[in-house]
Write a protein that holds these residues in place. Structure first.
Motif, PDB file in Angstrom:
ATOM      1  N   THR A  18      58.100  54.219  64.876  1.00 39.53           N
ATOM      2  CA  THR A  18      59.101  53.189  64.583  1.00 39.53           C
ATOM      3  C   THR A  18      58.819  51.873  65.298  1.00 39.53           C
ATOM      4  O   THR A  18      59.203  50.818  64.810  1.00 39.53           O
ATOM      5  CB  THR A  18      60.516  53.664  64.952  1.00 39.53           C
ATOM      6  OG1 THR A  18      60.542  54.025  66.326  1.00 39.53           O
ATOM      7  CG2 THR A  18      60.939  54.833  64.101  1.00 39.53           C
ATOM      8  N   HIS A  25      62.889  52.208  60.056  1.00 39.34           N
ATOM      9  CA  HIS A  25      63.338  53.453  59.419  1.00 39.34           C
ATOM     10  C   HIS A  25      62.144  54.258  58.927  1.00 39.34           C
ATOM     11  O   HIS A  25      61.630  54.051  57.832  1.00 39.34           O
ATOM     12  CB  HIS A  25      64.302  53.142  58.281  1.00 39.34           C
ATOM     13  CG  HIS A  25      65.446  52.296  58.724  1.00 39.34           C
ATOM     14  ND1 HIS A  25      66.232  52.620  59.813  1.00 39.34           N
ATOM     15  CD2 HIS A  25      65.931  51.133  58.271  1.00 39.34           C
ATOM     16  CE1 HIS A  25      67.149  51.708  59.982  1.00 39.34           C
ATOM     17  NE2 HIS A  25      66.978  50.778  59.058  1.00 39.34           N
ATOM     18  N   SER A  31      65.623  55.917  49.723  1.00 42.73           N
ATOM     19  CA  SER A  31      66.377  54.669  49.654  1.00 42.73           C
ATOM     20  C   SER A  31      67.072  54.644  48.297  1.00 42.73           C
ATOM     21  O   SER A  31      66.462  54.956  47.269  1.00 42.73           O
ATOM     22  CB  SER A  31      65.428  53.476  49.780  1.00 42.73           C
ATOM     23  OG  SER A  31      66.136  52.274  49.582  1.00 42.73           O
ATOM     24  N   THR A  63      73.074  57.794  55.042  1.00 40.57           N
ATOM     25  CA  THR A  63      73.113  57.379  56.441  1.00 40.57           C
ATOM     26  C   THR A  63      73.587  55.929  56.478  1.00 40.57           C
ATOM     27  O   THR A  63      73.805  55.314  55.439  1.00 40.57           O
ATOM     28  CB  THR A  63      71.708  57.461  57.079  1.00 40.57           C
ATOM     29  OG1 THR A  63      70.868  56.494  56.448  1.00 40.57           O
ATOM     30  CG2 THR A  63      71.109  58.853  56.935  1.00 40.57           C
ATOM     31  N   ASP A  64      73.699  55.362  57.647  1.00 36.92           N
ATOM     32  CA  ASP A  64      74.121  53.963  57.763  1.00 36.92           C
ATOM     33  C   ASP A  64      72.934  53.005  57.852  1.00 36.92           C
ATOM     34  O   ASP A  64      73.062  51.877  58.261  1.00 36.92           O
ATOM     35  CB  ASP A  64      75.051  53.775  58.954  1.00 36.92           C
ATOM     36  CG  ASP A  64      74.401  54.138  60.276  1.00 36.92           C
ATOM     37  OD1 ASP A  64      73.242  54.606  60.280  1.00 36.92           O
ATOM     38  OD2 ASP A  64      75.049  53.957  61.316  1.00 36.92           O
ATOM     39  N   ARG A  65      71.766  53.466  57.449  1.00 39.30           N
ATOM     40  CA  ARG A  65      70.585  52.601  57.455  1.00 39.30           C
ATOM     41  C   ARG A  65      70.554  51.748  56.195  1.00 39.30           C
ATOM     42  O   ARG A  65      71.115  52.113  55.168  1.00 39.30           O
ATOM     43  CB  ARG A  65      69.315  53.444  57.535  1.00 39.30           C
ATOM     44  CG  ARG A  65      69.242  54.253  58.812  1.00 39.30           C
ATOM     45  CD  ARG A  65      67.996  55.079  58.886  1.00 39.30           C
ATOM     46  NE  ARG A  65      68.003  56.098  57.845  1.00 39.30           N
ATOM     47  CZ  ARG A  65      67.004  56.951  57.643  1.00 39.30           C
ATOM     48  NH1 ARG A  65      65.924  56.900  58.366  1.00 39.30           N
ATOM     49  NH2 ARG A  65      67.084  57.857  56.700  1.00 39.30           N
ATOM     50  N   SER A  66      69.886  50.615  56.287  1.00 36.70           N
ATOM     51  CA  SER A  66      69.759  49.710  55.143  1.00 36.70           C
ATOM     52  C   SER A  66      68.331  49.193  55.057  1.00 36.70           C
ATOM     53  O   SER A  66      67.625  49.132  56.055  1.00 36.70           O
ATOM     54  CB  SER A  66      70.711  48.518  55.295  1.00 36.70           C
ATOM     55  OG  SER A  66      72.035  48.931  55.330  1.00 36.70           O
ATOM     56  N   TYR A  67      67.947  48.775  53.862  1.00 39.01           N
ATOM     57  CA  TYR A  67      66.623  48.200  53.622  1.00 39.01           C
ATOM     58  C   TYR A  67      66.822  46.731  53.279  1.00 39.01           C
ATOM     59  O   TYR A  67      67.641  46.390  52.421  1.00 39.01           O
ATOM     60  CB  TYR A  67      65.933  48.958  52.480  1.00 39.01           C
ATOM     61  CG  TYR A  67      64.539  48.493  52.180  1.00 39.01           C
ATOM     62  CD1 TYR A  67      63.543  48.559  53.146  1.00 39.01           C
ATOM     63  CD2 TYR A  67      64.206  48.007  50.929  1.00 39.01           C
ATOM     64  CE1 TYR A  67      62.254  48.143  52.867  1.00 39.01           C
ATOM     65  CE2 TYR A  67      62.915  47.590  50.644  1.00 39.01           C
ATOM     66  CZ  TYR A  67      61.947  47.663  51.617  1.00 39.01           C
ATOM     67  OH  TYR A  67      60.670  47.242  51.347  1.00 39.01           O
ATOM     68  N   GLU A  81      71.210  46.804  61.345  1.00 42.95           N
ATOM     69  CA  GLU A  81      70.903  48.123  60.785  1.00 42.95           C
ATOM     70  C   GLU A  81      69.504  48.142  60.178  1.00 42.95           C
ATOM     71  O   GLU A  81      68.804  49.142  60.259  1.00 42.95           O
ATOM     72  CB  GLU A  81      71.925  48.508  59.728  1.00 42.95           C
ATOM     73  CG  GLU A  81      73.305  48.770  60.268  1.00 42.95           C
ATOM     74  CD  GLU A  81      74.306  49.035  59.161  1.00 42.95           C
ATOM     75  OE1 GLU A  81      73.892  49.402  58.042  1.00 42.95           O
ATOM     76  OE2 GLU A  81      75.504  48.857  59.413  1.00 42.95           O
ATOM     77  N   GLY A  84      67.068  48.109  63.203  1.00 38.69           N
ATOM     78  CA  GLY A  84      67.311  49.181  64.173  1.00 38.69           C
ATOM     79  C   GLY A  84      66.892  48.797  65.578  1.00 38.69           C
ATOM     80  O   GLY A  84      67.160  47.697  66.060  1.00 38.69           O
ATOM     81  N   ARG A 120      72.899  49.972  68.025  1.00 38.43           N
ATOM     82  CA  ARG A 120      72.231  51.267  68.210  1.00 38.43           C
ATOM     83  C   ARG A 120      71.480  51.307  69.502  1.00 38.43           C
ATOM     84  O   ARG A 120      70.853  50.495  69.932  1.00 38.43           O
ATOM     85  CB  ARG A 120      71.275  51.510  67.062  1.00 38.43           C
ATOM     86  CG  ARG A 120      72.010  51.530  65.801  1.00 38.43           C
ATOM     87  CD  ARG A 120      71.076  51.925  64.680  1.00 38.43           C
ATOM     88  NE  ARG A 120      71.774  51.725  63.465  1.00 38.43           N
ATOM     89  CZ  ARG A 120      72.676  52.544  62.979  1.00 38.43           C
ATOM     90  NH1 ARG A 120      72.997  53.630  63.599  1.00 38.43           N
ATOM     91  NH2 ARG A 120      73.279  52.296  61.851  1.00 38.43           N
TER      92      ARG A 120
END
Length: 120
Positions: A18, A25, A31, A63-67, A81, A84, A120
């Motif tokens: 990462t 991510h 996605s 999840t609370d991840r975004s692209y 997000e 990260g 985070r």
């Protein structure tokens, strides 16, 4: 003209550390992109409702991840997000190469000293 785009993040993407790139991510997963498009103005409410209902029905599996390429216009908080744990490092890069924040019309990494902490 509406639909779902589901992109797998597997294989080589998941094998990169990462911290090796800006994109944080790296866990295997997918996605999701919900696209709602129409040409008839009378179908606006119906299409917006479909997109919102679809998102809400799928939310328990997300999840609370975004692209970054899938973000809508917003207040700038989602950018944390996207990047990260790499956000603080990218602020340092932004301060060096774009200290006046010329490239601010995107999902911006703000180089100002009062940058909020990544949650985070």
């Amino acid at each position: 003209m509406s639909g779902l785009g589901i992109v797998p993040y597997l294989g080589a993407v998941a094998r990169v550390d990462t911290a090796a790139t800006a994109f944080a991510h790296r866990a295997p997963g997918y996605s999701l992109l919900i696209v709602s498009q129409w040409t008839n103005q009378r179908e606006t409410e119906q299409n917006i409702a479909w997109a919102r209902e679809t998102f809400e029905s799928l939310r328990p599996y997300m999840t609370d991840r975004s692209y970054v390429n899938n973000l809508i216009a917003e207040d700038g908080q989602k950018v944390h997000e996207v990047w990260g744990a790499n956000y603080r490092r990218l602020v340092t890069v932004e301060r060096r190469y774009d200290p006046d924040n010329i490239f601010r019309l995107n999902h911006n990494i703000d180089p100002s000293p009062e940058v909020p902490q990544c949650p985070r």
